[in-house]
Motif scaffolding. Structure first.
Motif, mmCIF file in Angstrom:
data_model
loop_
_atom_site.group_PDB
_atom_site.id
_atom_site.type_symbol
_atom_site.label_atom_id
_atom_site.label_comp_id
_atom_site.label_asym_id
_atom_site.label_seq_id
_atom_site.Cartn_x
_atom_site.Cartn_y
_atom_site.Cartn_z
ATOM 1 N N ALA A 1 0.813 -1.211 0.000
ATOM 2 C CA ALA A 1 0.000 0.000 0.000
ATOM 3 C C ALA A 1 0.848 1.263 0.000
ATOM 4 O O ALA A 1 0.339 2.350 -0.286
ATOM 5 N N GLY A 2 2.144 1.137 0.314
ATOM 6 C CA GLY A 2 2.983 2.329 0.352
ATOM 7 C C GLY A 2 4.455 1.993 0.269
ATOM 8 O O GLY A 2 4.855 0.832 0.256
ATOM 9 N N GLN A 3 5.280 3.033 0.202
ATOM 10 C CA GLN A 3 6.722 2.888 0.100
ATOM 11 C C GLN A 3 7.305 2.300 1.386
ATOM 12 O O GLN A 3 6.775 2.515 2.482
ATOM 13 N N ASP A 4 8.420 1.594 1.239
ATOM 14 C CA ASP A 4 9.139 1.058 2.385
ATOM 15 C C ASP A 4 10.600 0.888 1.982
ATOM 16 O O ASP A 4 11.009 -0.186 1.535
ATOM 17 N N PRO A 5 11.413 1.944 2.095
ATOM 18 C CA PRO A 5 12.821 1.852 1.689
ATOM 19 C C PRO A 5 13.588 0.755 2.420
ATOM 20 O O PRO A 5 14.522 0.174 1.865
ATOM 21 N N THR A 6 13.193 0.467 3.662
ATOM 22 C CA THR A 6 13.861 -0.583 4.415
ATOM 23 C C THR A 6 13.685 -1.936 3.739
ATOM 24 O O THR A 6 14.617 -2.748 3.685
ATOM 25 N N PHE A 7 12.490 -2.180 3.205
ATOM 26 C CA PHE A 7 12.243 -3.446 2.528
ATOM 27 C C PHE A 7 13.045 -3.529 1.228
ATOM 28 O O PHE A 7 13.566 -4.582 0.874
ATOM 29 N N THR A 8 13.173 -2.419 0.522
ATOM 30 C CA THR A 8 13.988 -2.389 -0.685
ATOM 31 C C THR A 8 15.417 -2.806 -0.367
ATOM 32 O O THR A 8 16.016 -3.635 -1.079
ATOM 33 N N GLU A 9 15.975 -2.264 0.692
ATOM 34 C CA GLU A 9 17.341 -2.594 1.083
ATOM 35 C C GLU A 9 17.455 -4.051 1.521
ATOM 36 O O GLU A 9 18.476 -4.709 1.274
ATOM 37 N N ARG A 10 16.411 -4.562 2.158
ATOM 38 C CA ARG A 10 16.423 -5.951 2.601
ATOM 39 C C ARG A 10 16.487 -6.898 1.400
ATOM 40 O O ARG A 10 17.181 -7.918 1.422
ATOM 41 N N ILE A 11 15.759 -6.571 0.350
ATOM 42 C CA ILE A 11 15.803 -7.379 -0.868
ATOM 43 C C ILE A 11 17.198 -7.328 -1.479
ATOM 44 O O ILE A 11 17.745 -8.357 -1.920
ATOM 45 N N LYS A 12 17.804 -6.160 -1.499
ATOM 46 C CA LYS A 12 19.157 -6.028 -2.047
ATOM 47 C C LYS A 12 20.151 -6.865 -1.250
ATOM 48 O O LYS A 12 21.042 -7.509 -1.830
ATOM 49 N N ARG A 13 19.999 -6.864 0.064
ATOM 50 C CA ARG A 13 20.919 -7.632 0.903
ATOM 51 C C ARG A 13 20.770 -9.129 0.678
ATOM 52 O O ARG A 13 21.694 -9.901 0.976
ATOM 53 N N ALA A 14 19.629 -9.536 0.143
ATOM 54 C CA ALA A 14 19.427 -10.950 -0.193
ATOM 55 C C ALA A 14 20.141 -11.333 -1.483
ATOM 56 O O ALA A 14 20.093 -12.497 -1.892
ATOM 57 N N GLY A 15 20.786 -10.362 -2.122
ATOM 58 C CA GLY A 15 21.524 -10.639 -3.342
ATOM 59 C C GLY A 15 20.694 -10.531 -4.601
ATOM 60 O O GLY A 15 21.120 -10.987 -5.671
ATOM 61 N N LEU A 16 19.524 -9.906 -4.507
ATOM 62 C CA LEU A 16 18.634 -9.779 -5.649
ATOM 63 C C LEU A 16 18.692 -8.365 -6.227
ATOM 64 O O LEU A 16 18.921 -7.398 -5.505
ATOM 65 N N SER A 17 18.473 -8.268 -7.517
ATOM 66 C CA SER A 17 18.220 -6.971 -8.117
ATOM 67 C C SER A 17 16.776 -6.608 -7.804
ATOM 68 O O SER A 17 15.899 -7.477 -7.778
ATOM 69 N N VAL A 18 16.501 -5.333 -7.573
ATOM 70 C CA VAL A 18 15.150 -4.940 -7.177
ATOM 71 C C VAL A 18 14.763 -3.633 -7.853
ATOM 72 O O VAL A 18 15.585 -2.737 -8.026
ATOM 73 N N GLU A 19 13.504 -3.554 -8.255
ATOM 74 C CA GLU A 19 12.950 -2.355 -8.871
ATOM 75 C C GLU A 19 11.602 -2.042 -8.225
ATOM 76 O O GLU A 19 10.619 -2.728 -8.479
ATOM 77 N N PRO A 20 11.525 -1.006 -7.371
ATOM 78 C CA PRO A 20 10.227 -0.586 -6.842
ATOM 79 C C PRO A 20 9.495 0.244 -7.907
ATOM 80 O O PRO A 20 10.054 1.194 -8.444
ATOM 81 N N VAL A 21 8.268 -0.122 -8.204
ATOM 82 C CA VAL A 21 7.482 0.558 -9.229
ATOM 83 C C VAL A 21 6.237 1.160 -8.570
ATOM 84 O O VAL A 21 5.476 0.440 -7.914
ATOM 85 N N THR A 22 6.032 2.457 -8.736
ATOM 86 C CA THR A 22 4.833 3.106 -8.207
ATOM 87 C C THR A 22 3.695 2.966 -9.206
ATOM 88 O O THR A 22 3.858 3.269 -10.393
ATOM 89 N N VAL A 23 2.559 2.481 -8.737
ATOM 90 C CA VAL A 23 1.393 2.276 -9.598
ATOM 91 C C VAL A 23 0.176 2.905 -8.928
ATOM 92 O O VAL A 23 0.188 3.203 -7.737
ATOM 93 N N ARG A 24 -0.877 3.083 -9.695
ATOM 94 C CA ARG A 24 -2.091 3.711 -9.178
ATOM 95 C C ARG A 24 -3.151 2.658 -8.859
ATOM 96 O O ARG A 24 -3.288 1.650 -9.544
ATOM 97 N N ALA A 25 -3.931 2.927 -7.834
ATOM 98 C CA ALA A 25 -4.974 2.001 -7.419
ATOM 99 C C ALA A 25 -6.099 1.910 -8.439
ATOM 100 O O ALA A 25 -6.715 0.849 -8.607
#
Length: 224
Positions: A185-209
């Protein structure tokens, strides 16, 4: 204006929280009893569609892609996945609440076009976590729309999916060229970093409801 009518109630297993399904004309709403806001509405599913299309477009050329969706909801993510993939795809949707499956087989199914009737659909009534743990290297895409994302609303147990261990387990359930997609439902920069630390490439995409340029801003994380 017509009022919403209550069509059914359901209890989330292990929690006791009550879900309420309501209908007003051709509009459906699912709410959590005792809370003022909606959990989901059939007129606001643009980001649920995007969860499926953003991920499934990347695997659509696979000869027989296998997709796991965590959370049936109103069926829009499932319908969008089926609409993006070919005839040999297999899409498993895991839904913890049995009544939600029955709602989608009944009147609620009209909203998304009854995707549970598609022969490519498999239904697992139970926790998506167990499927992830039991399916190493099985899925080409895993789409998770559980609670409200990393900041859940209904089950504390869902938090595990967004921990380092949960991300690692989901990664292990993917094929070598598989992709993870998380709805929030919203942004979470901490989760983005957690995915990166797992060794994955990550792309957060903002979309409309609702549709491009309309409705609340939600986030889809794509990870591979």
């Amino acid at each position: 204006m017509a009022r919403f009518e209550l069509l059914g109630t359901a209890t989330i297993p292990g929690k006791g929280t009550e879900l309420r399904l309501l209908q007003r004309n051709d509009e459906f709403s699912i709410k959590i009893a005792g809370k003022s806001g909606e959990l989901m509405n059939s007129r606001l599913h643009g980001s649920e569609d995007a969860l499926a299309t953003l991920a499934c477009e990347r695997i659509a050329d696979h000869p027989a892609p296998r997709v796991l969706i965590g959370g049936l909801g109103m069926g829009f993510t499932l319908a969008a996945a089926l609409g993006t993939l070919g005839g040999k795809a297999e899409v498993t949707v895991a839904e913890l609440v049995p009544d939600v499956v029955e709602w989608n087989r009944g009147p609620l199914g009209l909203a998304a076009g009854y995707p549970l009737k598609d022969p490519r659909t498999k239904v697992h009534v139970g926790d998506v976590v167990q499927l992830i743990k039991d399916s190493p290297g099985h899925y080409d895409a895993i789409l998770l729309d559980i609670d409200n994302g990393p900041e859940g609303m209904t089950r504390k147990e869902n938090d595990w999916l967004y921990t380092a261990a949960g991300i690692a387990a989901a990664q292990a359930a993917l094929t070598s060229e598989g992709i993870l997609a998380y709805w929030s439902a919203g942004q979470d920069p901490t989760f983005t970093e957690r995915i990166k630390r797992a060794g994955l490439s990550v792309e957060p995409v903002t979309v409309r409801a609702h549709r491009p340029g309309k409705g609340a801003k939600h986030v889809i994380w794509l990870a591979w």
